[in-house]
Structure formats: C-alpha cells, structure tokens
Motif scaffolding. Sequence first.
Motif, mmCIF file in Angstrom:
data_model
loop_
_atom_site.group_PDB
_atom_site.id
_atom_site.type_symbol
_atom_site.label_atom_id
_atom_site.label_comp_id
_atom_site.label_asym_id
_atom_site.label_seq_id
_atom_site.Cartn_x
_atom_site.Cartn_y
_atom_site.Cartn_z
ATOM 1 N N ASP A 4 99.746 -3.643 38.140
ATOM 2 C CA ASP A 4 98.677 -2.681 37.880
ATOM 3 C C ASP A 4 98.582 -1.567 38.926
ATOM 4 O OD1 ASP A 4 97.848 -4.356 39.927
ATOM 5 O OD2 ASP A 4 95.754 -4.361 39.297
ATOM 6 N N GLU A 5 99.617 -1.383 39.745
ATOM 7 C CA GLU A 5 99.511 -0.364 40.801
ATOM 8 C C GLU A 5 100.722 0.557 40.830
ATOM 9 O OE1 GLU A 5 98.887 -2.437 44.531
ATOM 10 O OE2 GLU A 5 100.857 -3.354 44.447
ATOM 11 N N THR A 6 100.495 1.745 41.380
ATOM 12 C CA THR A 6 101.563 2.722 41.578
ATOM 13 C C THR A 6 102.285 2.378 42.883
ATOM 14 O OG1 THR A 6 100.211 4.231 42.882
ATOM 15 C CG2 THR A 6 100.157 4.510 40.464
ATOM 16 N N PRO A 7 103.474 2.943 43.107
ATOM 17 C CA PRO A 7 104.153 2.719 44.392
ATOM 18 C C PRO A 7 103.288 3.156 45.584
ATOM 19 C CG PRO A 7 105.712 3.597 42.809
ATOM 20 C CD PRO A 7 104.351 3.670 42.159
ATOM 21 N N GLU A 8 102.528 4.244 45.415
ATOM 22 C CA GLU A 8 101.668 4.730 46.504
ATOM 23 C C GLU A 8 100.514 3.764 46.780
ATOM 24 O OE1 GLU A 8 103.998 7.970 44.770
ATOM 25 O OE2 GLU A 8 102.638 6.527 43.830
ATOM 26 N N GLU A 9 99.908 3.242 45.718
ATOM 27 C CA GLU A 9 98.828 2.255 45.900
ATOM 28 C C GLU A 9 99.368 0.988 46.544
ATOM 29 O OE1 GLU A 9 96.035 3.443 42.064
ATOM 30 O OE2 GLU A 9 97.676 2.024 41.798
ATOM 31 N N CYS A 10 100.559 0.590 46.134
ATOM 32 C CA CYS A 10 101.195 -0.600 46.698
ATOM 33 C C CYS A 10 101.395 -0.451 48.199
ATOM 34 C CB CYS A 10 102.543 -0.840 46.014
ATOM 35 S SG CYS A 10 103.559 -2.102 46.815
ATOM 36 N N ILE A 11 101.903 0.693 48.641
ATOM 37 C CA ILE A 11 102.227 0.823 50.060
ATOM 38 C C ILE A 11 100.971 0.829 50.909
ATOM 39 C CG2 ILE A 11 102.412 3.337 50.417
ATOM 40 C CD1 ILE A 11 104.795 0.507 51.569
ATOM 41 N N VAL A 12 99.900 1.418 50.402
ATOM 42 C CA VAL A 12 98.630 1.394 51.134
ATOM 43 C C VAL A 12 98.150 -0.057 51.276
ATOM 44 C CG1 VAL A 12 96.194 2.083 51.051
ATOM 45 C CG2 VAL A 12 97.992 3.752 50.520
ATOM 46 N N ARG A 13 98.221 -0.834 50.184
ATOM 47 C CA ARG A 13 97.808 -2.245 50.219
ATOM 48 C C ARG A 13 98.709 -3.066 51.144
ATOM 49 N NH1 ARG A 13 100.084 -6.279 47.953
ATOM 50 N NH2 ARG A 13 101.200 -5.074 46.377
ATOM 51 N N GLU A 14 100.015 -2.914 50.982
ATOM 52 C CA GLU A 14 100.951 -3.727 51.771
ATOM 53 C C GLU A 14 100.822 -3.464 53.273
ATOM 54 O OE1 GLU A 14 103.114 -6.141 51.237
ATOM 55 O OE2 GLU A 14 102.990 -6.263 49.063
ATOM 56 N N ILE A 15 100.670 -2.224 53.687
ATOM 57 C CA ILE A 15 100.563 -1.922 55.118
ATOM 58 C C ILE A 15 99.239 -2.441 55.663
ATOM 59 C CG2 ILE A 15 100.522 -0.090 56.857
ATOM 60 C CD1 ILE A 15 103.308 -0.785 55.487
ATOM 61 N N ARG A 16 98.198 -2.401 54.856
ATOM 62 C CA ARG A 16 96.918 -3.005 55.271
ATOM 63 C C ARG A 16 97.103 -4.519 55.471
ATOM 64 N NH1 ARG A 16 94.129 -1.726 51.063
ATOM 65 N NH2 ARG A 16 94.219 -3.783 50.105
ATOM 66 N N GLU A 17 97.819 -5.186 54.547
ATOM 67 C CA GLU A 17 98.029 -6.635 54.626
ATOM 68 C C GLU A 17 98.992 -7.037 55.738
ATOM 69 O OE1 GLU A 17 97.411 -7.400 49.825
ATOM 70 O OE2 GLU A 17 99.376 -7.777 50.723
ATOM 71 N N GLU A 18 100.075 -6.274 55.933
ATOM 72 C CA GLU A 18 101.118 -6.649 56.890
ATOM 73 C C GLU A 18 100.852 -6.168 58.312
ATOM 74 O OE1 GLU A 18 104.989 -5.365 55.630
ATOM 75 O OE2 GLU A 18 104.931 -6.549 53.800
ATOM 76 N N LEU A 19 100.172 -5.028 58.439
ATOM 77 C CA LEU A 19 100.028 -4.404 59.757
ATOM 78 C C LEU A 19 98.577 -4.073 60.123
ATOM 79 C CD1 LEU A 19 103.083 -1.975 59.448
ATOM 80 C CD2 LEU A 19 102.966 -4.053 60.837
ATOM 81 N N ALA A 20 97.624 -4.501 59.288
ATOM 82 C CA ALA A 20 96.196 -4.257 59.536
ATOM 83 C C ALA A 20 95.928 -2.783 59.841
ATOM 84 C CB ALA A 20 95.682 -5.149 60.657
ATOM 85 N N THR A 21 96.569 -1.912 59.069
ATOM 86 C CA THR A 21 96.495 -0.472 59.299
ATOM 87 C C THR A 21 96.321 0.249 57.967
ATOM 88 O OG1 THR A 21 97.865 -0.625 61.280
ATOM 89 C CG2 THR A 21 97.811 1.507 60.189
ATOM 90 N N VAL A 22 95.539 1.309 57.985
ATOM 91 C CA VAL A 22 95.381 2.154 56.806
ATOM 92 C C VAL A 22 96.337 3.338 56.936
ATOM 93 C CG1 VAL A 22 93.785 3.614 55.495
ATOM 94 C CG2 VAL A 22 92.963 1.488 56.540
ATOM 95 N N VAL A 23 97.159 3.529 55.904
ATOM 96 C CA VAL A 23 98.071 4.670 55.881
ATOM 97 C C VAL A 23 97.743 5.562 54.695
ATOM 98 C CG1 VAL A 23 99.994 3.516 57.058
ATOM 99 C CG2 VAL A 23 99.852 3.458 54.544
#
Length: 134
Positions: free
Chosen positions: A47-66
């Motif tokens: 249910d997500e775009t590549p851009e939405e995915c990367i924002v979620r993944e970096i928040r989960e993996e690196l505790a950072t908002v990009v």
Amino acid sequence: MKKITVSAAVILRTNPQTHKHEILATQRGYGDFKGGWEFPGGKIESDETPEECIVREIREELATVVKAEKTLGVVEYDYPAFHLTMHCILCSVVSGDLTLLEHEDAKWVTLETLYSLNWLPADRLILDRLLSIL
C-alpha cells in the motif's frame, strides 16, 4: 525466481568542515550478505510508494526522519535466490541522529572514497550514477 522490490536511501549531506558531498553507507548486520555495505532501506509494502517506503524504513532502521528528494533510478539485479528491484531515492535528513538499530556499522563516504567499500552487487550499480549527478 522469487521477486523482491525495495527502496534504498541515498542519504546525502555536505560535510561542514570539508564542504564535500558525503553519502551514508550502512553495513549489514544479518543474513546471507552480513558484512556487506549497502544503502539503507527495505521492502516496499503493497500500500505504499517507494518514497513512502523509504521514509518508513529509515525511521525504523535509523530512528531518523528523511525527506525523499528524487528518484535516482531503479536497479534490477539477479541474486542467486531472488530477483531484486531496487528504487534508489536521494534523501536528506530532516531530523534524528542516524542511530543504528539494525546495521552493524555506518559511515559517511565522499565521492572520492565511494568505491573503497565492499558494496553489495545491486548497490554497486548505482555508484556511477551518483558520480555523474553530484
């Protein structure tokens, strides 16, 4: 062959001392490719775009908002056990300290030292494109 579609963050910053562009590389801490260097990211949910995915993944993996700035390209690569489609997205840090929650190590590399790491094969395919646009 199994197919996996992921987003990878090419996180860019300008070093305040040297004024050179630097890119974040992360070292895998698990799995078949443990120890290899990659751009952080992960699997795109249905249910997500590549851009939405990367924002979620970096928040989960690196505790950072990009912020997903733009797509650099899509890499297709056949690993022995699966076919990878990797959306490579140029990102900037909005907030956070890039805390390693899943990776073994991370480092900022300059364009001159980009090829000094043992990149995973699919990630290596985007390096030339980085040099041409930065």
